[in-house]
Design an enzyme around this catalytic site. Structure first.
Site, PDB file in Angstrom:
ATOM      1  CB  VAL A  92       9.506   0.667   9.916  1.00 30.18           C
ATOM      2  CG1 VAL A  92      10.743   0.097  10.557  1.00 30.18           C
ATOM      3  CG2 VAL A  92       9.515   0.466   8.409  1.00 30.18           C
TER       4      VAL A  92
ATOM      5  CB  ILE B 153      -0.966   0.002   1.201  1.00 30.96           C
ATOM      6  CG1 ILE B 153      -0.207  -0.082   2.527  1.00 30.96           C
ATOM      7  CG2 ILE B 153      -1.940  -1.155   1.081  1.00 30.96           C
ATOM      8  CD1 ILE B 153      -1.093   0.115   3.753  1.00 30.96           C
ATOM      9  N   GLY B 154       2.091   1.079  -0.456  1.00 31.96           N
ATOM     10  CA  GLY B 154       3.039   2.187  -0.443  1.00 31.96           C
ATOM     11  C   GLY B 154       4.141   1.940   0.561  1.00 31.96           C
TER      12      GLY B 154
ATOM     13  CG  ASN C 241      15.043  -0.301   0.906  1.00 37.52           C
ATOM     14  OD1 ASN C 241      15.618   0.762   1.141  1.00 37.52           O
ATOM     15  ND2 ASN C 241      14.669  -0.649  -0.319  1.00 37.52           N
ATOM     16  N   PRO C 242      16.852   0.729   4.124  1.00 38.86           N
ATOM     17  CG  PRO C 242      19.096   1.329   4.214  1.00 38.86           C
ATOM     18  CD  PRO C 242      18.191   0.187   3.886  1.00 38.86           C
TER      19      PRO C 242
ATOM     20  CD  GLN D 221       6.036   2.546   5.401  1.00 44.15           C
ATOM     21  OE1 GLN D 221       5.336   2.023   6.262  1.00 44.15           O
ATOM     22  NE2 GLN D 221       5.520   3.123   4.342  1.00 44.15           N
TER      23      GLN D 221
ATOM     24  CD  GLU E 297       0.992   0.090  11.830  1.00 49.17           C
ATOM     25  OE1 GLU E 297      -0.045   0.722  12.054  1.00 49.17           O
ATOM     26  OE2 GLU E 297       1.205  -0.510  10.756  1.00 49.17           O
TER      27      GLU E 297
ATOM     28  CB  ILE F 162      16.545  -1.092   8.631  1.00 52.87           C
ATOM     29  CG1 ILE F 162      16.242  -0.533  10.026  1.00 52.87           C
ATOM     30  CG2 ILE F 162      15.849  -0.277   7.546  1.00 52.87           C
ATOM     31  CD1 ILE F 162      14.789  -0.645  10.456  1.00 52.87           C
TER      32      ILE F 162
END
Lengths: 758, 178, 332
Positions: free
Chosen positions: A719, A481-482, A647-648, A654, A721, A645
């Site tokens: 990550v 969703i992005g 993909n930083p 996000q 929320e 992480i």
């Protein structure tokens, strides 16, 4: 088929794609207009639907006159409760994976009106404009009944819900003697907080296009966070064979929770398509985006008692929220307060009040985004009363283990968040006195807050197909969703087989793919990523086996754990000259493709004995015009502990995006209900304010090192929320520091500050 | 509350008759027969199948439908296709030249200036218009003059960074549209 | 949208002629009209497209003022060198409104005819005397954070949403109109009206009237003026309160003052008594506050918007201070 869960070491290839700031793999499609969303699929027979929304909040329809609409050439049909076909009878058929306890809303079910803007008719016409026009001509008469939409006026009628929704536990039993401990505490804070109802308002309005194929099967392009959730729903409700329907959602124009449940445009489009036997699209209007789920209005009380040295002696957090008459939406709100700080005397209390509204719905960090800010403002108030640095107060009461359960955290680097965030922000230079900094007419304030969110994991399956050309296709019915799902899953898969990301394709958003749960709650990397890793591990084993069988294989006799996968090759760890390319292994063994499917489960044993959570420390600078009360956020540092992480670059996005949400929550977003009409009045993008570009400063995101070998095979927590959770409180605390005015009602609009400045 | 919408005209007018509308869309002359109530946005999305231009509100409140008409950025949802008869319309699909992306498109990917991607075509067309207008020189001016494009994912800082990069390539007065 | 006919006007006279039939409306930028047609609030039977009439120029007038074509786009007006230099408050006001895209579409004439953003006006399921005379005012006793504190009636508490008009009011602009009865000039103060018991009527235009231009007098208060807009987010939002302020200074003393408020009334709000209260006074916060109190003497708040009274006072003081300090003067 089931991969045995095991506590993993970290991934073997330090130079693999995991942890790299890979550009979004779907980026090109999105910047060229080639990414197609739910309303952007068509067939020549496509008909257009427009929904008529209820004018009243409660009562019943006494008459529907569709004659004028039907008289227009090109209008095909008007669906109402009077002419709908017979549909599923039992509530369980209408339930979905995110349904709380109760009876789900059934569109066009009968004459009853349960909430304002309830869909009451569906006009189908040959063109969009005509459907909208005809919808205006549907004449409806109502018999209104008294309604209640005011939480404050009705809170006396609240009740304590049970475990009424997945993902949420009722508050733990009180510990110690909180009431007495509070009374005995030399320093006390006892405050009430309110949080306005907020609407998700993703940029893409909810839409469904049902493509009706000649063989009678249906392809349903829906805006959803769970293609399989919607698939099950429509099959159950319309009595369709699973094989006759395929739900697709390859691109979703934002959702933030709004797509967790099947929304009524899906029902409407399916109703029309199945009845008319043709393709149908139904797209909501922006006002109709206020006709379903929302972040519920909340009233809270937080009482803190402390010793003069800052040691927390008592913590009481009570919250009452709205739910609908027919379902118990719960997001519990208060539980994180019992987890965040060490305190022996704690009472957490959560109640619901039934109102004549549509059922609320999870919205980014549901519960935590509402409850944690109340706690974090109360902590700031306590720090002021103690004359203690707010950061020191939090360190003083740092919870080393989860006070709610007594269990250790699987990992918790909140201290590092505090340290690195404070350093980056320059917190040490803060003068604690309110109104101590100004520039021209602006008062400057620095505030901080901590945040927490659960690191959940569900079950998911993934399938991998490795071709003899060395290209890998991995699939799972999850959603992007992005959030970057396409990209991070591609990285995980590429890492698993040592392939460049360009050689890997990840497929999602299709109900026919291997099972994945609804995408939400920051659990997708954990849930689906684990399945992707598991299935790649299976392919890996196959390749090792095949390689070992080849004549003259340089890998002969080498154990799997001694083989690296990198650059498209299988490489002996200790002798890198011994290698074989994946394509050579496959060609040499006569294997045209390797196909595997695997399912990953959470480490249930570890989960039973630990608390899994992400943490954050947020530091905010606000500037408040001393005369006008206008507030702008000038600077944000958000320090995040969320495990590994993947993909930083996308993870940073996000967090930034969630900070923007926090700015909206803190300063702008509020649905205004006219309680006489029981209706949200500012139901558009002009008057329901979400942040614009000019509201948002540079946002400095840092991820602290956090190793977690229990959370899942990836060590990653998710990550989506955590970035929002502390932000409203940090803003409120900064406003207090700037002005001396303490506002406890979100959003903090300028009038609330002016009232204090006067 | 009574339904106040009831004062309907006794015999509703039939749908309007189509009229010919010619648009030059991304360099190609297109003649359509459209009922006058067709907005430029719906003409693009529904009649020309150019769905890159997005509908985020249909009321001029979000900017997702931003296109360039005769090189200037406008909201395609608040103008009728018939009103734009004879004009040059550039959409996101028209910013790409063959396989090569517009510098703004490159910059948006590089800076991760989007998440869900739904506002992105409008952001990019708007940024192209912004660059052509030449009124923004600072980050704050970019922020203000891009405030007509909502991004619910909150990619604003990256959008500003991407535009800043593209602006440096294009120069402040460069034409945004090809 | 309901069904409508569409025709493009060949000339102003043609436009006026076509608009004579019942149910006809002019469309120029379309930014407000089409919005309201989609919301089913406005239901014209025919649109007369005037957007290509040659009324889009900005020209000098004989008396040293500037004539703004009714069909000149808001953006072109705001960025016009003459407007920026001689009428900076007008440029600021335009640029404080809407978005860059909308300013590229919206015309000056259309801006004058913007309808209110009152929630109830927009929602056809609710009562609104402006939309449906006699149905009642939903905002009174309802949700009224954005509503009027001055000049309202018991039938309507809506506000005019324009920024441009607030500056035009302060500048004493004159609206040029051509209509079935010929041409006439309407002083800006007489162009918009208060709701009274006919809130459905926003302006003094007659059926068939076409706004052709807006004339600015020579005096633009360029040295000492500003436009201050206060809203719920930093951009792309309607004003809670806005202030157009222009001063003529004699050293530290006010020689002439113009003060117009937006977001507070059914029309841009001018008050000659408040302006008179400034004349001859030192340019200090105290005298500005005194004038603000004159202007706000009859202000009346509702449940959610009473804060606007205090906010308006503060905004007036700020705007006049900025004007006196040349904050709004054109950049050198």
């Amino acid at each position: 088929m089931i991969a045995i869960p095991s506590i993993p070491g970290f991934l073997k290839e330090p130079n693999g794609p995991i942890g790299k700031p890979v550009n979004r793999v779907d980026g090109r499609k999105k910047v060229t207009g080639d990414a197609h969303y739910a309303a952007e699929f068509t067939l020549p027979d496509l008909a257009h639907g427009f929904i008529v929304s209820s004018a009243i909040a409660r009562g019943r329809i006494t008459r529907i006159d569709t004659a004028a609409a039907l008289a227009l050439p090109g209008v095909i049909h008007v669906f109402t409760h009077e002419n709908r076909p017979s549909l599923a009878w039992f509530d369980r058929k209408w339930k979905d994976d995110d349904a709380p306890k109760g009876a789900p809303f059934r569109p066009l079910y009968d004459a009853e009106i349960h909430h304002a803007l309830q869909p009451v008719a569906l006009v189908i016409a040959e063109s969009f404009e005509l459907a909208r026009y005809a919808a205006r001509l549907v004449h409806i008469e109502y018999e209104a009944a008294p309604h209640q939409t005011d939480l404050r006026a009705n809170r006396a009628n609240s009740f304590t819900p049970g475990k009424d929704k997945g993902g949420f536990q009722p508050p733990p039993k009180p510990r110690g003697n909180p009431e007495q401990a509070f009374l005995d505490s030399p320093v006390q804070v006892d405050s009430e907080f309110t949080q306005a109802a907020e609407y998700h308002n993703p940029m893409e309005m909810h839409a469904t296009t049902v493509l009706h194929h000649d063989d009678g099967t249906l392809t349903v392009h829906d805006k959803t966070q769970g293609a399989q959730n919607c698939h099950t729903y429509v099959c159950n409700v319309f009595g369709l064979a699973k094989s006759a329907v395929r739900v697709m959602s390859p691109f979703v124009g934002g959702a933030f929770g709004s797509g967790l449940r099947p929304q009524h445009q899906l029902f409407m489009a399916m109703l029309a398509a199945t009845q008319l036997k043709r393709s149908v699209r139904v797209e909501l209007s922006r006002p109709q985006m206020f006709s379903f789920g929302h972040r519920p209005e909340t009233i809270q009380r937080v009482a803190l008692g402390a010793d003069r040295d800052g040691t927390l002696r008592a913590l009481i957090h009570e919250a009452v929220q709205e739910s609908s008459q027919h379902e118990n939406y719960v997001e519990v709100v208060v539980n994180w307060s019992g987890q965040q700080y060490a305190c022996d005397n704690v009472r957490l209390d959560y109640t619901l009040t039934r109102l004549d509204v549509h059922t609320p719905l999870d919205q980014r960090a549901p519960g935590a985004a509402t409850g944690v800010p109340a706690l974090e403002i109360a902590m700031d108030e306590l720090a002021v009363k103690l004359g203690m640095d707010p950061l020191e107060l939090r360190l003083k009461n740092y919870a080393e283990t989860d006070p709610n359960t007594g269990n250790p955290f699987s990992s918790k680097e909140l201290r590092a968040c505090f340290r690195h965030g404070a350093e980056r922000f320059g917190w040490a230079r803060r003068n604690p006195a309110p109104r101590s900094m100004r520039e021209g007419r602006e008062l400057i304030g620095w505030g901080m807050a901590a945040g927490v969110w659960d690191a959940m994991q569900g079950q998911a399956a993934a399938k991998a197909v490795l071709g003899v050309d060395g290209k890998l296709v991995v699939s799972s019915a999850t959603a992007d969703i992005g959030t970057g799902t396409y990209t991070v899953m591609t990285q995980i898969a590429a890492d698993g087989l040592g392939l460049p990301v360009e050689e890997v394709t990840f497929c999602l958003g299709d109900s026919s793919l291997p099972t994945a749960p609804i995408e939400g709650g920051s659990w997708t990397v954990s849930t689906v990523g684990s399945a992707v890793k598991a299935v790649c591990d299976r392919v890996r084993s196959q390749l090792v086996t095949l390689a070992g069988k080849l004549d003259d294989s340089p890998l002969k006799g080498v154990a799997e754990e001694d083989i690296l996968f990198a650059d498209g090759h299988l490489i002996v760890r200790d002798d890198r000259s011994r290698r074989l390319s994946i394509t050579d292994v496959m060609r040499g063994s006569g294997t045209l493709s390797i196909e595997e499917e695997a399912r990953a489960l959470p480490y249930l044993l570890a989960r039973a004995r630990h608390t899994f959570a992400t943490h954050s420390a947020v530091f905010v600078e606000v500037r408040v015009d001393e005369d006008l009360g206008t507030i702008r956020v000038a600077r944000v540092v958000s320090a995040i502990a969320a495990g590994r992480i993947i993909n930083p670059k996308t993870a940073r996005s996000q967090i930034q995006g969630a900070v923007v949400w926090g700015i909206g929550m803190g300063l702008e977003e509020e649905a205004f209900t006219d309680h006489r009409l029981g209706r949200v009045m500012n139901h558009d993008y002009a008057e329901y304010h979400v942040p614009v570009n000019a509201d948002v400063p540079e946002i400095d995101v840092l991820f602290v090192e956090e190793h977690d070998d229990m959370v899942n095979a990836l060590g990653a927590k998710g990550v989506g929320e955590i970035g929002i959770v502390g932000v409203p409180a940090a803003i409120a605390n900064a406003i207090h520091h700037a002005t001396g005015v303490r506002v406890r009602d979100f959003p903090i609009t300028l009038d609330k500050v002016l009232a204090g400045l006067r | 509350m009574a339904q106040l919408n009831a004062s309907l005209r006794p015999a509703p007018a039939p749908p309007p008759e189509p009229i010919p509308v010619t648009l030059n869309v991304n360099g190609v002359e297109r003649t359509l027969h459209l009922a006058p109530w067709t907005t430029l946005l719906d003409a693009l999305r529904l009649h020309l199948d150019l769905t890159g231009t997005k509908k985020g509100c249909d009321h001029g409140q979000c900017g997702a439908c931003t296109v360039l008409v005769d090189g200037r950025r406008i909201n395609a949802c608040l103008t009728l296709a018939a009103m734009q008869d004879g004009r040059k319309v550039t959409t996101i699909e028209g910013l790409t030249t063959g396989d090569s992306l517009h510098p703004l498109q490159e910059a948006f990917i590089e800076h991760d200036a989007f998440q869900c991607g739904y506002c992105t075509p409008g952001q990019i067309c708007s940024a192209a218009g912004l660059i052509a207008e030449g009124k923004a020189t600072t980050d704050d001016e970019i922020r203000e003059l891009m405030s007509g494009n909502l991004c619910r994912c909150g990619a604003y800082p990256n959008i500003v960074a991407a535009i800043r990069q593209a602006m440096a390539i294009a120069g402040p007065k460069a034409e945004g549209a090809p | 949208m309901r069904s409508f006919t569409y025709a493009r006007a060949g000339s102003a006279a043609d436009a006026v002629g076509r608009a004579g039939a019942t149910g006809m409306a002019f469309v120029a930028g379309g930014t407000n009209l089409l919005d309201l047609m989609k919301a089913d609030v406005l239901r014209p039977e025919g649109l007369v497209d005037i957007s290509r009439l040659p009324l889009d120029r900005i020209e000098e007038t004989a008396d040293g003022g500037l004539r703004l074509g009714a069909l000149a786009r808001n953006a072109d007006t705001a960025y016009d060198d003459r407007v920026q230099t001689r009428y900076p408050m007008l440029s600021m006001a335009i640029l404080a409104g809407a978005s860059a895209q909308l300013r590229n579409m919206a015309t000056n004439g259309g801006n004058l005819l913007q309808r209110t953003r009152c929630y109830y006006f927009y929602d056809t399921a609710t009562p609104c005397n402006k939309r449906e005379p006699g149905s009642g005012c939903g905002a009174i006793g309802g949700v009224n954070r954005i509503h009027a504190i001055l000049g309202a009636s018991d039938r309507c508490i809506a506000v005019h949403p324009s920024d441009l008009c607030v500056a035009l009011a302060a500048l004493d602009a004159v609206v040029q109109v051509t209509g079935p009865e010929g041409e006439r000039s309407i002083p800006f103060a007489e162009f918009h009206r208060l709701p009274g018991d006919r809130p459905e009527i926003d302006t003094t235009l007659q059926p068939g009237d076409l706004v052709t231009s807006i004339d600015l007098p020579a005096k633009g208060f360029a040295e000492h003026s500003t436009y201050l807009k206060i809203r719920d987010r930093a951009s792309y939002a309607f004003a809670l309160v806005s202030v157009a302020a222009g001063l003529e200074m004699d050293g530290g003393t006010v020689r002439e003052a113009r003060l117009a408020l937006g977001g507070v009334a059914h029309k841009p709000w001018r008050d000659p008594e408040a302006e008179a209260a400034l004349v001859g006074k030192p340019a200090t916060p105290d005298s500005f506050r005194a004038a603000a109190r004159v202007l706000l003497r009859d202000a009346k708040g509702h449940e959610h918007n009473s804060f606007k009274i205090d906010l308006a006072e503060r905004a007036i003081v700020r705007a006049l201070t900025d004007a006196a300090e040349r904050k709004g003067a054109p950049r050198p």
